[in-house]
Scaffold this motif. Sequence first.
Motif, mmCIF file in Angstrom:
data_model
loop_
_atom_site.group_PDB
_atom_site.id
_atom_site.type_symbol
_atom_site.label_atom_id
_atom_site.label_comp_id
_atom_site.label_asym_id
_atom_site.label_seq_id
_atom_site.Cartn_x
_atom_site.Cartn_y
_atom_site.Cartn_z
ATOM 1 N N GLY A 115 24.392 19.862 10.258
ATOM 2 C CA GLY A 115 25.262 20.414 9.235
ATOM 3 C C GLY A 115 24.909 21.878 9.044
ATOM 4 N N ARG A 116 25.249 22.433 7.903
ATOM 5 C CA ARG A 116 24.941 23.831 7.642
ATOM 6 C C ARG A 116 23.446 23.990 7.371
ATOM 7 N NH1 ARG A 116 27.896 25.315 2.678
ATOM 8 N NH2 ARG A 116 27.721 23.105 2.251
ATOM 9 N N ARG A 117 22.944 25.194 7.680
ATOM 10 C CA ARG A 117 21.547 25.556 7.401
ATOM 11 C C ARG A 117 20.542 24.509 7.877
ATOM 12 N NH1 ARG A 117 24.383 27.462 3.202
ATOM 13 N NH2 ARG A 117 23.869 25.910 1.625
ATOM 14 N N GLY A 118 20.765 24.004 9.100
ATOM 15 C CA GLY A 118 19.788 23.110 9.715
ATOM 16 C C GLY A 118 19.752 21.707 9.146
ATOM 17 N N ARG A 119 20.725 21.348 8.326
ATOM 18 C CA ARG A 119 20.735 19.981 7.798
ATOM 19 C C ARG A 119 21.164 18.999 8.893
ATOM 20 N NH1 ARG A 119 24.420 21.930 2.916
ATOM 21 N NH2 ARG A 119 22.827 22.746 1.521
ATOM 22 N N VAL A 120 20.844 17.742 8.669
ATOM 23 C CA VAL A 120 21.190 16.702 9.653
ATOM 24 C C VAL A 120 22.584 16.160 9.335
ATOM 25 C CG1 VAL A 120 20.608 14.346 10.400
ATOM 26 C CG2 VAL A 120 18.794 16.064 10.057
ATOM 27 N N TRP A 121 23.392 15.943 10.388
ATOM 28 C CA TRP A 121 24.662 15.213 10.229
ATOM 29 C C TRP A 121 24.486 13.852 10.890
ATOM 30 C CZ3 TRP A 121 28.563 15.497 7.102
ATOM 31 C CH2 TRP A 121 29.711 14.747 7.352
ATOM 32 N N GLU A 122 24.466 12.802 10.087
ATOM 33 C CA GLU A 122 24.254 11.443 10.598
ATOM 34 C C GLU A 122 25.403 11.092 11.536
ATOM 35 O OE1 GLU A 122 21.586 9.774 9.869
ATOM 36 O OE2 GLU A 122 20.833 10.977 8.197
ATOM 37 N N SER A 123 25.064 10.681 12.777
ATOM 38 C CA SER A 123 26.088 10.565 13.820
ATOM 39 C C SER A 123 25.999 9.283 14.634
ATOM 40 C CB SER A 123 25.988 11.775 14.758
ATOM 41 O OG SER A 123 26.017 12.997 14.053
ATOM 42 N N PRO A 124 26.090 8.114 13.981
ATOM 43 C CA PRO A 124 26.047 6.858 14.733
ATOM 44 C C PRO A 124 27.373 6.593 15.451
ATOM 45 C CG PRO A 124 26.486 6.399 12.435
ATOM 46 C CD PRO A 124 26.304 7.897 12.545
ATOM 47 N N PRO A 125 27.438 5.557 16.310
ATOM 48 C CA PRO A 125 28.685 5.246 17.013
ATOM 49 C C PRO A 125 29.798 4.880 16.033
ATOM 50 C CG PRO A 125 26.881 3.831 17.787
ATOM 51 C CD PRO A 125 26.349 4.627 16.641
ATOM 52 N N GLY A 126 31.044 5.134 16.462
ATOM 53 C CA GLY A 126 32.198 4.707 15.673
ATOM 54 C C GLY A 126 32.871 5.840 14.925
ATOM 55 N N ASN A 127 32.142 6.957 14.722
ATOM 56 C CA ASN A 127 32.729 8.101 14.016
ATOM 57 C C ASN A 127 33.223 9.153 15.010
ATOM 58 O OD1 ASN A 127 32.142 6.896 11.605
ATOM 59 N ND2 ASN A 127 30.332 8.161 11.171
ATOM 60 N N LEU A 128 33.839 10.198 14.484
ATOM 61 C CA LEU A 128 34.342 11.278 15.344
ATOM 62 C C LEU A 128 33.430 12.498 15.254
ATOM 63 C CD1 LEU A 128 36.559 12.561 17.125
ATOM 64 C CD2 LEU A 128 37.738 13.220 15.030
ATOM 65 N N TYR A 129 33.003 12.963 16.413
ATOM 66 C CA TYR A 129 32.209 14.199 16.510
ATOM 67 C C TYR A 129 32.908 15.069 17.538
ATOM 68 C CZ TYR A 129 29.275 10.575 14.666
ATOM 69 O OH TYR A 129 28.824 9.511 13.916
ATOM 70 N N LEU A 130 33.457 16.187 17.103
ATOM 71 C CA LEU A 130 34.317 16.988 17.972
ATOM 72 C C LEU A 130 34.063 18.472 17.724
ATOM 73 C CD1 LEU A 130 37.054 16.915 19.769
ATOM 74 C CD2 LEU A 130 38.179 17.407 17.604
ATOM 75 N N SER A 131 33.980 19.236 18.805
ATOM 76 C CA SER A 131 33.859 20.691 18.660
ATOM 77 C C SER A 131 34.848 21.377 19.590
ATOM 78 C CB SER A 131 32.449 21.168 19.015
ATOM 79 O OG SER A 131 31.502 20.555 18.173
ATOM 80 N N VAL A 132 35.359 22.513 19.136
ATOM 81 C CA VAL A 132 36.330 23.277 19.912
ATOM 82 C C VAL A 132 35.886 24.729 19.970
ATOM 83 C CG1 VAL A 132 38.752 23.949 20.151
ATOM 84 C CG2 VAL A 132 38.178 21.850 18.973
ATOM 85 N N ARG A 133 36.039 25.338 21.158
ATOM 86 C CA ARG A 133 35.705 26.759 21.309
ATOM 87 C C ARG A 133 36.966 27.603 21.130
ATOM 88 N NH1 ARG A 133 32.584 30.449 24.009
ATOM 89 N NH2 ARG A 133 30.926 28.931 23.962
ATOM 90 N N LEU A 134 36.890 28.608 20.273
ATOM 91 C CA LEU A 134 38.007 29.543 20.101
ATOM 92 C C LEU A 134 37.494 30.938 20.451
ATOM 93 C CD1 LEU A 134 39.414 28.238 16.704
ATOM 94 C CD2 LEU A 134 40.339 27.825 18.993
#
Length: 255
Positions: free
Chosen positions: A57-76
């Motif tokens: 997450g922001r400022r080095g926080r953890v984003w809990e990311s188990p299976p079943g959720n959406l994790y997506l990044s896009v380059r602009l």
Amino acid sequence: MTTAGHGDTVNEALPGGWRLVALSEVDSTNEELRRRAATDPTEGLAVMASVQTAGRGRRGRVWESPPGNLYLSVRLNQGATLSDTAQLSFVAAVALGDALAEAAPHVAVRFKWPNDLLIGGAKVSGILLETDGAAVIVGIGVNVAWAPPAGQAAYPATSLKAEGAAVAAQDLARALLRHLQSCVTQWRTGGFPMFREAWLARAQGLGQGVVARLQSGEEVHGRFVDLDADGALVVDVAGAGRRRILAGDVFFAAS
Ligand code: BT5
């Protein structure tokens, strides 16, 4: 740190020259886009993963990311000015709001400054914008099937499933990319005002009591009255006028 994912499961061309690469597991989809920049710096390259082992997450926080959720990044390939980056986080939030309105029409999604989406006051999504040279990486996490239990996250959390919306992460990814592409195009031609308005129309807590916790640790108590032309939160502080908050975390006063 992990290096790459366990192989591409999908490498799909999307309208507008955008492309979606789906991986089974990666450390962070934002990090994967940074690595891929050396060999594939294309605008609109999107990476999604079924699991993140070091989602952030922001400022080095953890984003809990188990299976079943959406994790997506896009380059602009945007030219990473501070103002563009700030505006893009609201453009991305509006695009995700539109995608959710389409995929899960019965859930009412609200925006929480600066870059969260809420359902019923609980966080269903977080957005993390990072710069990479002259590019902006837009990272989006959506709790499709799982959310941190009460007390585990700093803010109450929920998932689409818990709200009664049966959505597949892959389908949501495609809807989101379609809306994101159209919103980014509109923003590039028409600027920020229409996104500021769209965001404000669905903002959580507008006109209500708010506490903004700044990076310095200072807390600003007041009333959330506006989002300004740069994406700053405007807080009306009793006896002290309006304060523009450029970075921090927001908590709403108990109603
Ligand atoms: C965010 O940070 O909300 C941005 C999250 C961005 C995640 C995406 S996933 C794809 C891409 N790749 C990455 O590595 N990241 C992006 P922030 O506002 O700092 O909120 C982080 C806080 O939310 C944590 O400190 C927890 O308290 C809480 N949290 C962690 N995991 C959560 C989850 N799955 N659902 C709700 N809250 C969560």
